[in-house]
Design a protein around this motif. Structure first.
Motif, PDB file in Angstrom:
ATOM      1  N   PHE A  18       0.824  -1.203   0.000  1.00  0.00           N
ATOM      2  CA  PHE A  18       0.000   0.000   0.000  1.00  0.00           C
ATOM      3  C   PHE A  18       0.865   1.262   0.000  1.00  0.00           C
ATOM      4  CE2 PHE A  18      -2.862  -3.235   1.746  1.00  0.00           C
ATOM      5  CZ  PHE A  18      -3.939  -3.078   0.881  1.00  0.00           C
ATOM      6  N   VAL A  19       0.484   2.194  -0.869  1.00  0.00           N
ATOM      7  CA  VAL A  19       1.240   3.432  -1.054  1.00  0.00           C
ATOM      8  C   VAL A  19       0.264   4.588  -1.214  1.00  0.00           C
ATOM      9  CG1 VAL A  19       3.180   2.253  -2.154  1.00  0.00           C
ATOM     10  CG2 VAL A  19       1.298   3.111  -3.566  1.00  0.00           C
ATOM     11  N   GLY A  20       0.790   5.793  -1.306  1.00  0.00           N
ATOM     12  CA  GLY A  20      -0.023   6.954  -1.614  1.00  0.00           C
ATOM     13  C   GLY A  20      -0.056   7.192  -3.118  1.00  0.00           C
ATOM     14  N   ILE A  21      -1.029   7.960  -3.572  1.00  0.00           N
ATOM     15  CA  ILE A  21      -1.125   8.262  -5.006  1.00  0.00           C
ATOM     16  C   ILE A  21       0.123   8.998  -5.481  1.00  0.00           C
ATOM     17  CG2 ILE A  21      -2.385   9.616  -6.730  1.00  0.00           C
ATOM     18  CD1 ILE A  21      -4.953   8.922  -5.252  1.00  0.00           C
ATOM     19  N   PHE A  70      -6.468  -0.223  -5.799  1.00  0.00           N
ATOM     20  CA  PHE A  70      -6.383  -1.375  -4.900  1.00  0.00           C
ATOM     21  C   PHE A  70      -5.127  -1.321  -4.044  1.00  0.00           C
ATOM     22  CE2 PHE A  70      -3.604  -2.776  -8.258  1.00  0.00           C
ATOM     23  CZ  PHE A  70      -2.658  -3.562  -7.613  1.00  0.00           C
ATOM     24  N   GLU A  71      -4.086  -0.586  -4.508  1.00  0.00           N
ATOM     25  CA  GLU A  71      -2.838  -0.514  -3.746  1.00  0.00           C
ATOM     26  C   GLU A  71      -2.651   0.836  -3.045  1.00  0.00           C
ATOM     27  OE1 GLU A  71       0.717  -0.810  -6.069  1.00  0.00           O
ATOM     28  OE2 GLU A  71      -0.015   0.476  -7.678  1.00  0.00           O
ATOM     29  N   VAL A  72      -3.700   1.654  -3.026  1.00  0.00           N
ATOM     30  CA  VAL A  72      -3.611   2.959  -2.370  1.00  0.00           C
ATOM     31  C   VAL A  72      -4.058   2.851  -0.919  1.00  0.00           C
ATOM     32  CG1 VAL A  72      -4.544   5.314  -2.339  1.00  0.00           C
ATOM     33  CG2 VAL A  72      -3.881   4.257  -4.507  1.00  0.00           C
ATOM     34  N   LYS A  73      -3.320   3.498  -0.021  1.00  0.00           N
ATOM     35  CA  LYS A  73      -3.639   3.469   1.410  1.00  0.00           C
ATOM     36  C   LYS A  73      -5.052   3.985   1.667  1.00  0.00           C
ATOM     37  CE  LYS A  73       0.103   5.856   2.291  1.00  0.00           C
ATOM     38  NZ  LYS A  73       1.215   6.572   2.986  1.00  0.00           N
ATOM     39  N   ALA A  74      -5.716   3.369   2.647  1.00  0.00           N
ATOM     40  CA  ALA A  74      -7.121   3.694   2.908  1.00  0.00           C
ATOM     41  C   ALA A  74      -7.329   5.170   3.208  1.00  0.00           C
ATOM     42  CB  ALA A  74      -7.644   2.830   4.064  1.00  0.00           C
ATOM     43  N   ASP A  75      -6.393   5.789   3.914  1.00  0.00           N
ATOM     44  CA  ASP A  75      -6.589   7.192   4.283  1.00  0.00           C
ATOM     45  C   ASP A  75      -6.339   8.147   3.123  1.00  0.00           C
ATOM     46  OD1 ASP A  75      -3.864   6.793   4.185  1.00  0.00           O
ATOM     47  OD2 ASP A  75      -3.421   7.836   6.057  1.00  0.00           O
ATOM     48  N   GLU A  76      -5.880   7.618   1.983  1.00  0.00           N
ATOM     49  CA  GLU A  76      -5.675   8.446   0.799  1.00  0.00           C
ATOM     50  C   GLU A  76      -6.565   8.005  -0.362  1.00  0.00           C
ATOM     51  OE1 GLU A  76      -1.786   9.400  -0.577  1.00  0.00           O
ATOM     52  OE2 GLU A  76      -0.879   9.268   1.419  1.00  0.00           O
ATOM     53  N   LEU A  77      -7.491   7.132  -0.079  1.00  0.00           N
ATOM     54  CA  LEU A  77      -8.297   6.550  -1.154  1.00  0.00           C
ATOM     55  C   LEU A  77      -9.194   7.605  -1.801  1.00  0.00           C
ATOM     56  CD1 LEU A  77      -8.839   3.806  -2.515  1.00  0.00           C
ATOM     57  CD2 LEU A  77     -10.785   3.545  -0.981  1.00  0.00           C
ATOM     58  N   ARG A 128     -19.913  13.497   3.510  1.00  0.00           N
ATOM     59  CA  ARG A 128     -18.449  13.524   3.546  1.00  0.00           C
ATOM     60  C   ARG A 128     -17.925  12.923   4.847  1.00  0.00           C
ATOM     61  NH1 ARG A 128     -16.228  19.304   1.997  1.00  0.00           N
ATOM     62  NH2 ARG A 128     -14.564  18.100   1.001  1.00  0.00           N
ATOM     63  N   ASP A 129     -18.851  12.352   5.648  1.00  0.00           N
ATOM     64  CA  ASP A 129     -18.498  11.774   6.937  1.00  0.00           C
ATOM     65  C   ASP A 129     -18.394  10.254   6.785  1.00  0.00           C
ATOM     66  OD1 ASP A 129     -19.425  10.405   9.597  1.00  0.00           O
ATOM     67  OD2 ASP A 129     -18.750  12.401  10.195  1.00  0.00           O
ATOM     68  N   SER A 130     -17.224   9.689   7.035  1.00  0.00           N
ATOM     69  CA  SER A 130     -16.999   8.262   6.790  1.00  0.00           C
ATOM     70  C   SER A 130     -17.890   7.384   7.664  1.00  0.00           C
ATOM     71  CB  SER A 130     -15.534   7.910   7.016  1.00  0.00           C
ATOM     72  OG  SER A 130     -15.133   8.222   8.343  1.00  0.00           O
ATOM     73  N   ASN A 131     -18.101   7.767   8.902  1.00  0.00           N
ATOM     74  CA  ASN A 131     -18.958   6.958   9.783  1.00  0.00           C
ATOM     75  C   ASN A 131     -20.412   7.003   9.332  1.00  0.00           C
ATOM     76  OD1 ASN A 131     -16.872   6.113  11.528  1.00  0.00           O
ATOM     77  ND2 ASN A 131     -17.002   8.017  12.701  1.00  0.00           N
ATOM     78  N   GLU A 132     -20.859   8.187   8.919  1.00  0.00           N
ATOM     79  CA  GLU A 132     -22.230   8.294   8.420  1.00  0.00           C
ATOM     80  C   GLU A 132     -22.410   7.455   7.160  1.00  0.00           C
ATOM     81  OE1 GLU A 132     -25.464  11.779   7.268  1.00  0.00           O
ATOM     82  OE2 GLU A 132     -23.351  12.083   6.779  1.00  0.00           O
ATOM     83  N   ARG A 133     -21.411   7.443   6.296  1.00  0.00           N
ATOM     84  CA  ARG A 133     -21.498   6.660   5.072  1.00  0.00           C
ATOM     85  C   ARG A 133     -21.594   5.170   5.372  1.00  0.00           C
ATOM     86  NH1 ARG A 133     -19.667   9.482   0.324  1.00  0.00           N
ATOM     87  NH2 ARG A 133     -18.420   7.759  -0.450  1.00  0.00           N
TER      88      ARG A 133
END
Length: 696
Positions: free
Chosen positions: A44-47, A144-151, A606-611
């Motif tokens: 996993f990497v950043g864009i 698929f190889e991008v870190k979750a926090d940068e998806l 735009r709220d991840s928990n709400e989504r």
């Protein structure tokens, strides 16, 4: 009896003892899938670790291009063919580093090209050929190889973008100076032609089904500010979800300089049908923004594509991509694709037909096997979609209209799902821990999946029969098939006969259909097949000409982010299985209205928990009300010849896109000591549009 008939008979009699005893089953949650860990995991990497846009001090291309074309005056220097700031792939993210030029990737496909006008709905034959030719505003495959926090979607033809303060406008900056493969500049005119005269024009249906609903509906506007800047205006604030829809295959512009003169809006002598078919598969050197250009087509034999000399992407050493000079698409069958890839006569396959799994695994296990095989997560799933439209969509006759009224009855849909022995359906495809029971909705491997929100109606013939009676269906003539009630317009008292639309190009679809037919017969429903090829099957589905349809789902149920508009009928044409009638309106059932509200809220949030909570609600609405009736889900395996380098670890064959996009084919190469003499048109480049064959 045929092999198909034997398989169907086995499905009828081979019911597990536990399942046969089931009676009056209540809804529950689905069983956990068999454990089947992926055989490799992504790094996993950043864009920004993968790519950037910038000018480099110098650029290189294959020596033969410079010597035989640039120096001969047939092609401008490379620096004049590249954009101001090319897309640069960073070698640090390339699994095997900077590549070398040469060789071929040999694909095998079961589809056949209709023509090159994909923005008007023509298929190029599938199997990744369109992915190699077209480029889109954004890109998703490598996510698929991008870190979750940068998806988030990757830039592509749109190199950057920014939102207005109120979030209702999005300004996109296009790659400045990029060119089509024939040297014509790519500009906002190409983008606007695709939007105004394909997506928005009701007479045009682009390949992969883009409509205004894909991007927010009729209130969404798009305008060009200059040659390299466009501006979106949306009804809702910050609808970042639409950036996912600007990727393959719903916002990939076609060459306006070729298509505009054939469009009825600009040429009164042309019809829309003539526009669609203006560039048949025999038309060579079709201008593309992708890495390879079609230069040879032999019906039922092969399509050959050569490197695009104007391709606008490079590696960080300044080498113009792609590394591979040529790409082949042998025109055969989808099953043969797997066979040839494992045998080494083909180079690449998305192993997605479970019937081939065991044999492919056995052959790939040989240390001397020419190909490597790696399974991923369960991201392939099939659903039985009942046509829920009673609004005249597809112009149904009396029988078909009566079936649709039944489909809209929840008791009838419950009868269907209770009658399905999903364990047997999966085992009929392949033995082992591959397939899993799939109730429908989001896949168990999706980041948004919630088991507690998933309603599963377990297999029970007796419960299915009881649900049919609740729906008002009985066998009144004693022939084993239930009859329409006597007061049903046009078909009162007749046997209930349902036509099941399937794609006959895939054995998996046919095997599942045979199982459905056998299982429905056990409860008194007669189902007959309507077997079509891939292109016709899709056209009939989108045209509403089906009672039931077996369909391999797209990315929306694996990610909830790609093709989000297909999760529910949020607009007249947002989904493929539920569309407006001739009056332009949708006749939504109450639970569908709730699904629409939920998906719209998901898109706006735009709220991840709400989504996550909204997707739990969506999953409950989908599976409890059986908007689609899940059949089975299973993993796929990527098969790639061992001579290829720069194949990323853990590449799924299907997640945000198919693996042909996810592996970033333009970076793939063959080391010099492994290259073969497979090029059919060595040291040639694409010719002028319409010319026969490549330029020598």
């Amino acid at each position: 009896m045929t092999s198909h008939g034997l398989r169907a008979a086995a499905l009828l009699v081979g019911i597990s003892a536990l399942a046969a005893q089931a009676f009056a089953q209540e809804p529950t949650t689905p069983p956990d899938p068999p454990k089947f860990p992926a055989q490799s995991q992504p790094v996993f990497v950043g864009i920004s670790d993968i790519m950037e846009y910038r000018a480099l001090p110098q650029y290189q291309e294959p020596d033969w291009v410079t010597e035989k074309f640039v120096k001969a005056g047939k092609l401008p220097p490379l620096s004049e063919r590249l954009p101001k700031e090319p897309l640069v792939f960073k070698s640090g993210n390339m699994p095997d580093g900077v590549g070398v030029y040469g060789d071929v990737m040999r694909h095998v496909i079961g589809g056949r090209p209709e023509g090159w006008n994909y923005i008007a709905g023509q298929s190029q034959g599938w199997g990744g050929i369109d992915i190699g030719m077209m480029e889109c505003l954004t890109r998703l495959g490598p996510l698929f190889e991008v870190k979750a926090d940068e998806l988030k979607p990757m830039p592509n033809l749109a190199k950057s973008w920014e939102w207005s303060k109120d979030g209702h406008q999005l300004i996109m900056h296009l790659v400045e100076g990029a060119k089509w493969s024939d040297g014509v500049p790519f500009t906002s005119e190409d983008v606007m032609f695709y939007w105004d005269d394909a997506v928005v024009d009701p007479n045009v249906s682009p390949l992969n089904g883009a409509t205004p609903d894909t991007f927010g509906g009729k209130d969404t506007k798009l305008e060009a500010l200059d040659k390299y800047t466009i501006r979106w205006t949306f009804k809702d604030a910050f609808p970042e979800q639409f950036l996912y829809q600007m990727a393959y295959g719903t916002f990939c512009p076609g060459p306006a300089h070729m298509l505009k003169p054939k469009h009825p809006k600009y040429n009164k002598d042309m019809t829309y049908d003539q526009f669609k078919n203006a560039f048949p598969p025999e038309y060579m050197n079709w201008p593309v923004m992708g890495a390879w250009v079609p230069v040879e087509y032999r019906p039922d034999d092969i399509i050959v594509l050569r490197r695009n000399p104007y391709y606008w992407k490079v590696d960080d050493k300044g080498n113009q991509l792609p590394y591979l000079n040529e790409v082949h698409y042998k025109l055969s069958t989808w099953a043969d694709r797997d066979v040839q890839a494992v045998a080494g006569t083909g180079d690449f396959s998305n192993l997605e037909q479970p019937e081939n799994y065991v044999e492919s695994l056995k052959k790939a296990a040989d240390p001397n096997a020419p190909a490597r095989l790696a399974f991923g997560a369960r991201t392939i799933g099939y659903t039985l979609y009942p046509n829920l439209s009673a609004n005249g969509w597809g112009s149904p006759d009396k029988r078909a209209e009566a079936i649709r009224q039944l489909n809209r009855n929840l008791d009838f849909r419950k009868a269907i799902t209770y009658a399905l022995d999903r364990q047997r359906l999966g085992e009929a495809l392949v033995k082992g821990p591959f397939t899993a029971i799939y109730p429908g909705g989001l896949y168990a491997g999706s980041a948004y999946y919630d088991k507690a929100s998933t309603v599963y109606y377990p297999y029970s013939v007796e419960t299915a029969k009881a649900e049919l009676e609740k729906a008002g269906l009985k066998d009144t003539d004693g022939n084993g098939i239930v009859n329409f009630p006597a007061d049903t317009p046009g078909v009162g008292g007749q046997d209930v006969q349902i036509v099941l639309l399937i794609n006959g190009d895939y054995q998996t679809d046919k095997s599942l259909a045979e199982g459905i037919i056998a299982m429905m017969e056990r409860i008194g429903l007669r189902v007959v097949l309507d077997v079509q090829n891939s292109n016709t099957d899709q056209a009939l589905l989108q045209g509403g000409k089906f009672d039931w349809a077996v369909w391999r789902n797209s990315e929306e149920l694996a990610t909830a982010l790609k093709f989000t508009e297909r999760l529910a009928p949020i607009g007249p044409q947002s989904t493929w299985t539920r569309r407006a009638g001739t009056d332009g309106t949708l006749d939504l059932l109450p639970f569908e209205e709730d699904m629409v509200k939920t998906v719209n809220a998901f898109t706006a949030s735009r709220d991840s928990n709400e989504r996550k909570e909204l997707m739990k609600k969506y999953q409950k609405l989908y599976t409890e009300n059986l908007w689609g009736i899940g059949l089975t889900q299973y993993p796929g395996a990527l098969i790639v010849n061992k001579r290829f380098a720069n194949i990323p670890l853990g590449t799924p064959i299907f997640l945000f896109n198919w693996a042909e996009d996810s592996i970033i084919r333009e970076r793939v190469y063959v080391p010099k000591d492994k290259q073969k003499d497979y090029e059919l048109f060595a040291e040639t480049l694409p010719g002028k549009p319409g010319d026969k064959g490549p330029m020598k």
